[in-house]
Design a protein around this motif. Structure first.
Motif, PDB file in Angstrom:
ATOM      1  N   THR A 117      89.412  67.853  -6.289  1.00 43.73           N
ATOM      2  CA  THR A 117      90.426  68.894  -6.171  1.00 43.73           C
ATOM      3  C   THR A 117      90.017  69.932  -5.116  1.00 43.73           C
ATOM      4  N   GLY A 118      88.721  70.273  -5.094  1.00 45.99           N
ATOM      5  CA  GLY A 118      88.238  71.312  -4.172  1.00 45.99           C
ATOM      6  C   GLY A 118      88.443  70.926  -2.719  1.00 45.99           C
TER       7      GLY A 118
ATOM      8  N   TYR B 281      91.021  69.941  -1.410  1.00 45.46           N
ATOM      9  CA  TYR B 281      92.322  70.418  -0.927  1.00 45.46           C
ATOM     10  C   TYR B 281      92.242  71.823  -0.348  1.00 45.46           C
ATOM     11  N   CYS B 282      91.246  72.621  -0.804  1.00 46.36           N
ATOM     12  CA  CYS B 282      91.049  73.933  -0.184  1.00 46.36           C
ATOM     13  C   CYS B 282      90.617  73.745   1.275  1.00 46.36           C
ATOM     14  N   LEU B 283      89.691  72.815   1.491  1.00 50.56           N
ATOM     15  CA  LEU B 283      89.231  72.558   2.859  1.00 50.56           C
ATOM     16  C   LEU B 283      90.375  72.029   3.709  1.00 50.56           C
TER      17      LEU B 283
ATOM     18  N   ALA C 225      93.608  72.504   3.293  1.00 47.52           N
ATOM     19  CA  ALA C 225      94.648  73.514   3.539  1.00 47.52           C
ATOM     20  C   ALA C 225      94.194  74.558   4.557  1.00 47.52           C
ATOM     21  N   MET C 226      92.885  74.901   4.516  1.00 41.92           N
ATOM     22  CA  MET C 226      92.441  76.019   5.345  1.00 41.92           C
ATOM     23  C   MET C 226      91.826  75.575   6.658  1.00 41.92           C
TER      24      MET C 226
ATOM     25  N   MET D 183      84.332  66.470  -1.954  1.00 48.98           N
ATOM     26  CA  MET D 183      85.236  67.469  -1.385  1.00 48.98           C
ATOM     27  C   MET D 183      85.483  67.187   0.094  1.00 48.98           C
TER      28      MET D 183
ATOM     29  N   TRP E   7      85.831  79.913  -3.198  1.00 57.02           N
ATOM     30  CA  TRP E   7      85.831  78.464  -3.454  1.00 57.02           C
ATOM     31  C   TRP E   7      84.434  77.990  -3.849  1.00 57.02           C
TER      32      TRP E   7
ATOM     33  N   PHE F 139      91.164  77.034  -7.381  1.00 58.84           N
ATOM     34  CA  PHE F 139      91.511  76.372  -6.112  1.00 58.84           C
ATOM     35  C   PHE F 139      93.011  76.507  -5.827  1.00 58.84           C
TER      36      PHE F 139
ATOM     37  N   ILE G 120      94.692  78.517  -2.513  1.00 59.56           N
ATOM     38  CA  ILE G 120      95.502  77.942  -1.430  1.00 59.56           C
ATOM     39  C   ILE G 120      96.795  78.728  -1.262  1.00 59.56           C
TER      40      ILE G 120
ATOM     41  N   TYR H 202      95.986  82.001   0.387  1.00 61.38           N
ATOM     42  CA  TYR H 202      95.737  81.776   1.819  1.00 61.38           C
ATOM     43  C   TYR H 202      97.056  81.588   2.580  1.00 61.38           C
TER      44      TYR H 202
END
Lengths: 624, 83
Positions: free
Chosen positions: A82-83, A85-87, A89-90, A257, B22, B60, B64, B67
């Motif tokens: 899941t984490g 998806y932060c990478l 998205a950003m 991730m 995060w 998380f 997002i 952000y």
């Protein structure tokens, strides 16, 4: 035909009819629709499609079982998958959407002004996606054979046929809208049994809260405390306690991730939304839809484990009447024994089953039997059995007259597949789980196959071999590549190479160590040049593959392994599956070192980087 | 420093801030400090275990969307929105 079978046929048949109906409605008319659905997918719907694309047979069927058996240690999969998806998205999705092309290798080739870089990316993409797709094919076959009692091969052919219709006709457009339907099917199939089981055990219908609640009918004993006590009494380590090394859990989480963010079939989904800001929010929606399943899975795992322990350990540990009588074992156990996913052996001949941790005794016995059968080192295996037996003789379990763990096989996959039967849920819920498992496998397979066929028709054919072909020819090539990819995947599903089980380590290792760093540096490091990026990718890829092969054997041929695959041999205790993060680090270091001593990228590339960093003007980049 | 560079700097600051959170909820609370946090209870959950299997995932999702919302603001502030 039994009532259950009939219900299952109806539910699965209805979902297939739905997928085929969507296929007919969403035929692709040009390459833009075939590769990226014409960039017209609403961000929320794209989030839903990404959820189905991402959640594979492994997420649906295997993950809860992994949690059930490993407890806290399996958290790495929850956070890792899941984490990422932060990478995404950003660090990647908005910029790649701004660039506005069709495939991941295309960006790498353009940004690093190098056909070699593009080729390396194509190879990584095809290997990672193809290995991953084998697992989905296997999942489809298993679901068919267990629930519809259709032979494995026939099931696989039916699955291939369905994917063929909507993926070849509709390309990304067809895949997107079927994935949305498949998401709805799979999430219902996953959460409905979980809600029932949570209600039964804790009285709370929300599984995420049920897991932290007290057991119904116990005076305020928390479910997790109860589970910890039950498993510890039987010699297992506590469910909520850490058993693996912190470094390994840390790196496994990091690898998963980075690998998640670098898997091309997921990245491509973000090329289908209309705007840069849609790519940002769509990643959030994707994670919402994924989180519904991923936060339910821990409850399913823990509750299934508790149910399983209670099924076998019916009374007090050590009392002669404390274990289930073999002849009185529940029907679901008999059902699953037939599939070979569950088996037991009455070692002490008391007519009852004991399921406990015998500290490696039964594992050593299995090794001995294997050595005797296949002509291995029998003496060494016998010595290990003797040592384990001596240790077992001192344990409290020997005092009960137990002679080793009698549950010789409890496959992880049972935890989800048999869950509705264990909890005695109605037939339609069991049928729904079958349809959900098939939906999860089909949707992921289609996304992967699309990534493979785009790389072949767009990157290899149009980009390198026959640059002059027109849109119509390329569209036809895309369809042929898709058909070919389905056939190859089907063949590999029927004749799985020995490494099918290692898919996760390989696919995530490749994506983490080669694709993610190249994409990230392409966006965030203006000075990164072709030489740096290519050397970095090769170094990351080489080191990760090397590390995996060292323990798993070259091309996963076990006899060529250089060292046994266990924690004592791993470098700093890092398992091969956790090495992707180290490979990514090597990639970054090598890329910076090489690019700092070679020529800066030409001016037009620097302008390109400046351009993708701002959303403005994405409309212009869209015309292709 | 021109407008595009200022926009990029603001973006980088935002990303770094988000990635600190995060890292903190997953690698920090869920892995590195899990045993210390497990001394604290959240209902039937030990807190570290809860972060590893529930809390980090919720964080998380929020991250997002936060952000995306902040980036939309920055797009407008620096006048680099899509047409």
């Amino acid at each position: 035909m039994t009532n259950l079978m009939l219900t299952t046929y109806i539910v699965v048949g209805a979902t297939f009819a739905l997928y085929l109906f969507i296929a007919l409605k969403t035929r692709a008319k040009n390459t833009g629709e075939f590769y990226v659905a014409g960039k017209g997918v609403h961000p929320v719907l794209n989030g839903m499609a990404t959820g189905a694309d991402w959640m594979s047979a492994a997420s649906f069927i295997s993950m809860a079982g992994l949690l059930a058996m490993k407890g806290y240690d399996a958290s790495a999969y929850l956070m890792g998958w899941t984490g990422g998806y932060c990478l995404l998205a950003m660090l990647l999705a908005p910029y790649l959407r701004k660039y506005g092309k069709f495939t991941v290798p295309e960006f790498i080739g353009d940004r690093f002004y190098s056909q070699s870089a593009r080729l390396v990316a194509v190879i990584c993409l095809v290997v990672a996606s193809l290995t991953y797709v084998i697992g989905q094919m296997k999942g489809i076959g298993v679901a068919f054979s267990r629930f519809l009692e259709i032979p494995f091969q026939t099931g696989l052919f039916i699955g291939m046929g369905i994917v063929f219709v909507y993926a070849v006709l509709g390309g990304m457009k067809g895949v997107t809208y079927t994935q949305i339907a498949q998401y709805v099917v799979l999430i219902f199939a996953y959460t409905v049994p979980a809600i029932f089981i949570s209600l039964q055990l804790t009285g709370n219908p929300i599984p995420q809260i049920g897991l932290g609640s007290t057991m119904s009918g116990s005076d305020g004993v928390y479910l997790l405390d109860k589970l910890d006590k039950v498993v510890v009494d039987l010699g297992f380590s506590a469910y909520t306690a850490q058993t693996g090394s912190t470094l390994n859990i840390f790196l496994l989480t990091m690898s998963l991730m980075i690998g998640t963010a670098g898997l091309p079939h997921v990245i491509t989904r973000f090329f289908t939304v209309p705007k840069v800001k849609d790519a940002r929010s769509s990643a959030g929606w994707a994670l919402v839809f994924i989180a519904i399943l991923y936060t339910t899975a821990p409850s399913v795992g823990a509750m299934a484990r508790l149910n399983l322990m209670h099924t076998i350990q019916t009374g007090e540990v050590g009392s002669p009447e404390g274990n289930v009588v073999i002849e009185e074992r529940p029907q679901w156990m008999r059902n699953w024994e037939k599939t070979g996913l569950l088996s037991f052996e009455d070692k002490n001949g008391d007519g009852r089953i004991q399921y406990y941790s015998d500290n490696g005794l039964s594992a050593a016995e299995a090794d001995l039997a294997k050595a005797q059968k296949e002509g291995g080192d029998v003496a060494a295996a016998q010595a290990k059995v003797d040592a384990a037996a001596a240790k077992h003789a001192e344990s409290k379990f020997a005092g009960f007259g137990w002679k080793g763990n009698e549950m010789t096989k409890v496959d992880n996959d049972i935890m989800v597949l048999a869950n509705p039967e264990i909890a005695k849920l109605p037939n339609w819920v069991i049928a729904l789980v079958a349809a959900g498992g098939i939906a999860a496998a089909l949707s992921t397979a289609a996304g992967l196959l699309l990534a493979i066929s785009s790389a072949i028709s767009h990157d290899l054919l149009k980009g390198m071999i026959a640059k002059g072909i027109d849109d119509k020819t390329e569209l036809m090539a895309g369809r042929i590549a898709m058909a070919g990819a389905i056939l190859v995947a089907g063949y590999l599903g029927l004749n799985p190479p020995g490494f099918a089980a290692q898919v996760v380590a390989l696919a995530f290792g490749l994506a983490a160590s080669s694709i993610f760093p190249a994409l990230m540096m392409g966006i965030f490091v203006k000075r990164m040049n072709n030489a740096g990026a290519i050397c970095g990718m090769l170094a990351g890829l080489g080191s990760t593959l090397g590390y995996i092969f060292w323990f798993k054997g070259f091309m996963f041929i076990a006899t060529t392994a250089m060292a046994p695959d266990n924690a004592a041999n791993w470098w700093l205790g890092i398992s091969p599956g956790s090495f992707g993060a180290v490979g990514a680090l090597i990639n970054f270091v090598v890329a910076f070192a090489v690019s700092s001593v070679t020529k800066a990228p030409p001016e037009h590339i620097q302008h390109l980087v400046e351009d993708i960093r701002v959303p403005m003007g994405a409309g212009a980049a869209q015309s292709h | 420093m021109n407008n595009a560079q200022k926009y990029w700097q603001a973006n980088i600051r935002l990303v770094i801030g988000c990635l600190i959170v995060w890292f903190f909820v997953s690698f920090g609370c869920g892995i590195l400090f899990v045993n210390q946090l497990n001394a604290i209870r959240l209902g039937g959950y030990q807190l570290g275990f809860w972060f590893a299997q529930q809390g980090s995932i919720y964080t998380f999702v929020v991250l997002i969307f936060f952000y995306a919302w902040r980036m939309n603001q920055l797009d407008r502030k620096f006048n680099v929105e899509e047409a």
